[in-house]
Write a protein that holds these residues in place. Structure first.
Motif: not given
Length: 271
Positions: A151-155, A174-178, A186-193, A243-249
């Protein structure tokens, strides 16, 4: 124990309000107040979870009330880690109001059936149940960070494209930080999932002799896993806006897995 949760809720609300004020007005005093009250609320919340475990005699992650409370706790942990590594204070303006809302719902929701909880948390491979559920809730928290970063990236990207910069633009990372926050989360979440699904399969096999029950939550969790796997696989090509839109979806699917499948019935009775 409920009185402690109410006090914790008030502290979270104060932290959320000051996090929003700090984001809007960029006041250091508001940032400090948000941080101190958040630390106090998190401590009280941790104690409340421990007391809940002792009082009910089973791991505090079975019913909807317990799950909401634990999810709020894990969101605070996720925010704390992001704050420590990236100094992304703007993330608190998104996360802390959600934490407050989740704990409010946890207080208002009727407690689950303790007898039903005992039937699930006893028997063979009982030790896998808390591992399975904890991994999945922590994965949900990580995917929320992906969503917030998206959301912050798309904003920011929209304002850059339109060349109309609001006062909030310069208060976001910054965009690079976000983008980095989203990629790490996403790497951490995917591993945990992945680990959560694996432990769930083993626990189900030991409990009922079946690896797969064609349960709505299982199907939805598998679809979520496939979506984030695709996101990671194509990360190099999908950096930035796509990638941001995929993150939202992906987070929409996570919310459906967490809440929507509960009312479709099936094998899963917790969370």
């Amino acid at each position: 124990m409920k009185s402690l949760l109410i006090i914790t809720l008030i502290a979270y609300a104060v932290a959320a309000i000051h996090a929003l004020l700090a984001f809007i007005n960029k006041r250091r005093s508001a940032e400090r107040t948000a941080l101190y009250t958040l630390a106090a609320a998190f401590t009280g919340h941790t104690v409340a979870l421990a007391l809940d475990w002792v009082q009910h005699g089973h791991y505090p992650l079975f019913g909807l009330r317990e799950t909401f409370s634990f999810l709020a706790w894990t969101l605070v942990v996720a925010y704390g880690l992001a704050l420590y590594r990236y100094h992304a204070r703007a993330l608190g303006a998104i996360t802390l109001p959600i934490v407050t809302l989740l704990l409010l719902v946890a207080i208002l929701v009727h407690a689950g059936d303790n007898a039903a909880a005992n039937s699930v948390t006893q028997g063979v491979a009982v030790w896998l149940f808390p591992i399975h559920t904890t991994l999945l809730v922590c994965a949900y928290a990580a995917f929320f960070v992906v969503f917030a970063a998206s959301v912050m990236y798309l904003w920011q990207e929209r304002e850059l494209k339109l060349k109309t910069f609001s006062a909030f633009f310069h208060r976001l990372p910054s965009l690079s930080t976000v983008d980095d926050i989203g990629a790490t989360a996403v790497g951490i979440g995917f591993t945990l999932l992945s680990l959560g699904i694996l432990t769930g399969i083993i626990w189900s096999s030991e409990r009922s002799g079946r690896l797969w029950h064609n349960d709505p939550k299982e199907v939805s969790a598998l679809l979520t896993w496939l979506l984030y796997l695709t996101m990671i696989h194509y990360r190099a090509q999908w950096r930035g806006r796509k990638a941001a839109w995929v993150g939202v979806a992906g987070f929409v699917l996570v919310v459906f897995t967490f809440l929507g499948t509960r009312w479709l019935g099936g094998y899963h009775v917790f969370g």
